[in-house]
Design a protein around this motif. Structure first.
Motif, short mmCIF file in Angstrom:
data_model
loop_
_atom_site.label_atom_id
_atom_site.label_comp_id
_atom_site.label_asym_id
_atom_site.label_seq_id
_atom_site.Cartn_x
_atom_site.Cartn_y
_atom_site.Cartn_z
N ASP A 73 37.95 43.68 54.00
CA ASP A 73 38.34 43.68 52.59
C ASP A 73 37.43 42.77 51.79
O ASP A 73 36.66 41.96 52.34
N LEU A 74 37.52 42.89 50.48
CA LEU A 74 36.68 42.13 49.56
C LEU A 74 37.55 41.39 48.56
O LEU A 74 38.71 41.77 48.31
N LEU A 75 36.99 40.33 47.97
CA LEU A 75 37.68 39.60 46.90
C LEU A 75 37.40 40.31 45.58
O LEU A 75 36.25 40.49 45.19
N TYR A 76 38.48 40.71 44.90
CA TYR A 76 38.33 41.40 43.61
C TYR A 76 38.10 40.36 42.51
O TYR A 76 38.94 39.47 42.30
N THR A 77 36.99 40.44 41.83
CA THR A 77 36.62 39.44 40.81
C THR A 77 36.85 39.91 39.39
O THR A 77 36.50 39.21 38.44
N GLY A 78 37.43 41.10 39.21
CA GLY A 78 37.77 41.54 37.86
C GLY A 78 37.03 42.79 37.45
O GLY A 78 36.14 43.29 38.14
#
Length: 763
Positions: free
Chosen positions: A29-34
């Motif tokens: 998974d990835l970090l959602y930054t907007g």
């Protein structure tokens, strides 16, 4: 070298927090930054594109992890806290209360967001909107991009109201000229909803009790022209007959001793009271029936309207006697198209006892505590009169400055009686939702200033309070009497007063009586508005009528005494204006200006000390000690007093501005600038430079600073650190001291930095 080290440390902190924020992500998974929205279309103006982009940007979901100074501190704390072993304790609090879990890219739904943006655009009249989306991955982070092409907006060509001859449709036709839907404007679903609500509100005023906005529909015809629509307003065919009927008021039944714990109301013949158009069910005769005649707006055979409905409920609540107020309308069984109105009122406890312990600060830079003990009766004479007796005592100390050690002790009592009506020989009516009130007050206070003196103060007043609406409030005291008598004046104080006439004024006997009036306007409760305001104007007129009747003239030696004390004669006016500008969800700019003047005449050579103006301190010029500035360019510190006297004046001008922003959690920050001074009306040989003149702007004190506000919900604890930028008592040309500001210099900090600890905002 130190600066480079600081920058390097900040860079390391940024890199460390960035790495740790992605280290603990679920595998794959990835970090959602907007997400970002871009609106592209030359068929609409730049302003329209900007407004669309701003609104759409706020609609994207989910929201990314919050940032402070570009860093995701809450996410960082969540990660370093680790998974707690139990659902309580410090680690659990740190991770789940202070910290914030990561917002994952797997939680992001592109199609859902595209539909949200498209629907919003269509609701704003852009019926041919196209939305495309894409995502960008950088390492273990991902962001989303949306491209919106709205096309030309559809304008309103015609607004068509129903042409039926039915009474309901005719009532709608009478207000079509005030419609929110204007020909030539862009179609907007929010305005369509507002128009339905407007029509419903109007019909409620005309007796259509059972009608609702949902019985209206607005058909949109987009085939009438290029990018044009016709709007057809109709009453739905399935609208019931009840909603089409106009209703009047039949019986009005009041239950003033209703219990919310039971749904049954037991009525006996001896419990029923008839009073004018009202039926009162009050077996214990707790309330005088005339209360409801004054409070309720409906009378028998009145046409039902929502205004009187709401005003009646507001006034019942505003009486301050009832804990719960419930209202119900039912169709009358015995007569057609009539409503019976029922009011179910649950009283508050009639008598109550209360103890309060308070922390407080005041404008004189004193901090302390106070104990209040009060007893209240909310229905003293069966007419919802509020009688209150209170005892209070407290201690106030100054934490710094020349007055440190001269502590203030206070004790006293006060009695108030408030009638929920105007007590006048003339009949008065009010159309406000707030009950007009008459208030009588009687009080005594003993104040001891350690090592100096004590004062005995007696106060009595009688007047009226009324509110036109939620924003406008008036208070008129027909007469307010204040009598101050000193006692236990110490040799130390008399020694200092022998060389300073201002100190003698503090311990003079004073008798002040006369009317005063104040008016307040505020819309600060409307938090959604960008600009909100607060205004308070007050006028005090003391001893005028008595002075005219007795022809008192102190200039001729004709001083008149009452109870062996010369009464004060003066006029005083003061105005305070505040402006709050919302800059964002968590920031605002607050500004204030205060202007005041007092003029003594007739029986008085100068204003009484307790009615003069003061400046400086925690809620005023925060860069200067309380009451230490002025009047004018006079420097009180040049006097050789053991303690610093409170400087006072006849004229006051003050202006403040403060930037407020939320930093994190309950902590808010502020940057502020204060300016102002006080002056005397006349020359005073003991205070050179104190008289007001056309050069008053050149005599302003100016200070600046920063502070923290800890908003703990039940109180706001405020700390301010301020320093002077301009000192009025310095020689002309040398008053600006900005060039002398030196935070690294110990002596400068000791002489100039002023720390203020206070409760609540300064304005």
């Amino acid at each position: 070298m130190k600066t480079k080290t600081l920058y390097f440390s900040l860079l390391l902190l940024f890199l460390a927090s960035s790495c740790s924020n992605t280290k603990y992500l679920p595998k794959g998974d990835l970090l959602y930054t907007g997400g970002k929205v871009k609106v592209e279309d030359d068929s609409i103006s730049k302003k329209e594109r900007k407004n669309l982009r701003k609104s759409m940007q706020d609609m994207l979901r989910p929201k990314p992890n919050s940032k402070v100074l570009g860093l995701r501190f809450k996410l960082y704390i969540y990660n370093i806290a680790g998974e707690p072993k139990k659902e309580k304790g410090f680690r659990h609090w740190l991770r789940y209360k202070v910290g914030e879990p990561p917002v994952l890219f797997s939680q992001f739904d592109s199609e859902f967001n595209k539909n949200v943006l498209r629907n919003y655009a269509e609701n704003k009249g852009f019926f041919q909107t196209r939305v495309a989306s894409d995502s960008t991955r950088r390492g273990k982070r991902a962001s989303a991009d949306f491209l919106v092409k709205p096309g030309s907006p559809y304008k309103i060509k015609n607004v068509i109201y129903p042409a039926d001859t039915m009474a309901l449709e005719q009532a709608m036709m009478t207000i079509k000229d005030k419609s929110f839907l204007k020909v030539g404007e862009t179609y907007d679903l929010d305005k369509v909803k507002a128009e339905r609500q407007r029509i419903d509100t109007h019909l409620k005023e005309k007796g259509y009790f059972f009608f609702g906005a949902d019985y209206l529909k607005v058909q949109v015809d987009s085939t009438v022209g290029t990018h044009q629509v016709d709007l057809l307003l109709k009453v739905k065919p399935e609208t019931p007959k009840l909603a089409r009927n106009v209703y009047k008021i039949n019986d009005i039944i009041v239950y003033p001793n209703y219990s919310v714990n039971t749904d049954k109301v037991v009525t006996t013949s001896d419990s029923i009271q008839k009073y004018h158009d009202f039926t009162i069910i009050d077996p214990e005769k707790i309330f005088n029936p005339r209360i409801f005649d004054r409070t309720l707006y409906f009378k028998r055979n009145d046409l039902y309207n929502r205004t009187n409905h709401n005003l009646s409920l507001n006034r019942l609540v505003n009486l301050g006697t009832f804990k719960f107020v419930k209202n119900q309308f039912t169709i009358a069984d015995t007569i057609g198209n009539y409503l019976n109105a029922f009011y179910y009122l649950t009283p508050l406890t009639r008598k109550s006892f209360r103890i309060e312990v308070l922390g407080k600060t005041n404008s004189a830079n004193y901090t302390g505590t106070e104990l209040n003990i009060s007893w209240s009766n909310r229905n003293t004479f069966r007419g919802a009169e509020l009688f209150n007796v209170s005892l209070f005592g407290g201690l106030e100390v100054q934490l710094g400055g020349q007055n440190q050690g001269f502590d203030v002790y206070r004790a006293g009592t006060e009695m108030n009686l408030i009638w929920p009506r105007f007590l006048t020989p003339f009949k008065t009516n009010s159309s406000s939702g707030f009950v007009p009130k008459t208030k009588a007050t009687l009080g005594y206070e003993y104040q001891l200033r350690a090592k100096l003196y004590s004062l005995n103060s007696f106060k009595a007043s009688f007047g009226y309070m009324w509110k036109e609406n939620l924003r406008k409030e008036h208070q008129l005291n027909v007469s307010e009497i204040t009598y101050v008598s000193p006692s236990h004046v110490t040799p130390l104080y008399r020694e200092q007063a022998a060389t300073n006439e201002s100190l003698n004024k503090v311990i003079e006997k004073q008798l002040i009586f006369g009317p005063n009036y104040s008016y307040t306007y505020t819309n600060t409760m409307e938090t959604a508005k960008k600009h909100t305001f607060y205004f308070k104007g007050a006028f005090d007129l003391a001893g005028t009528l008595t002075g005219l009747l007795t022809k008192a003239d102190i200039k001729k030696g004709d001083t008149i005494k009452v109870l062996s004390v010369p009464f004060s004669q003066f006029a005083k006016a003061e105005a305070e204006f505040r402006h709050y500008m919302k800059l964002g969800d968590n920031s605002k700019l607050a500004s204030r200006i205060i202007v005041g003047a007092g003029y003594a005449y007739g029986n008085s050579a100068e204003m009484p000390y307790v009615k003069q103006f003061f400046i400086g301190g925690t809620n005023s010029l925060r860069a200067f000690r309380a009451r230490s500035i002025g009047p004018g360019t006079f420097n009180a510190e040049m006097q050789t007093n053991v303690f610093l006297p409170d400087q006072s004046g006849d004229i006051k001008f003050e202006i403040n501005t403060e930037y407020r922003a939320k930093l994190f959690s309950v902590v808010n920050g502020a940057l502020f600038v204060d300016a102002g001074n006080i002056w005397l009306m006349n020359d005073n040989t003991d205070k050179p430079g104190a008289k007001f003149s056309g050069k008053f702007l050149n005599e302003l004190a100016v200070g600046a600073g920063a502070g923290l506000r800890f908003d703990l919900s039940f109180l706001v604890l405020r700390t301010d650190l301020a320093f002077p930028l301009r000192i009025p008592y310095l020689p002309d040309g040398q008053r600006w001291v900005i060039d002398q500001v030196n935070f690294g210099n110990g002596p400068w900090r000791k002489d100039n930095l002023v720390f203020n600890l206070a409760i609540g905002y300064p304005f």
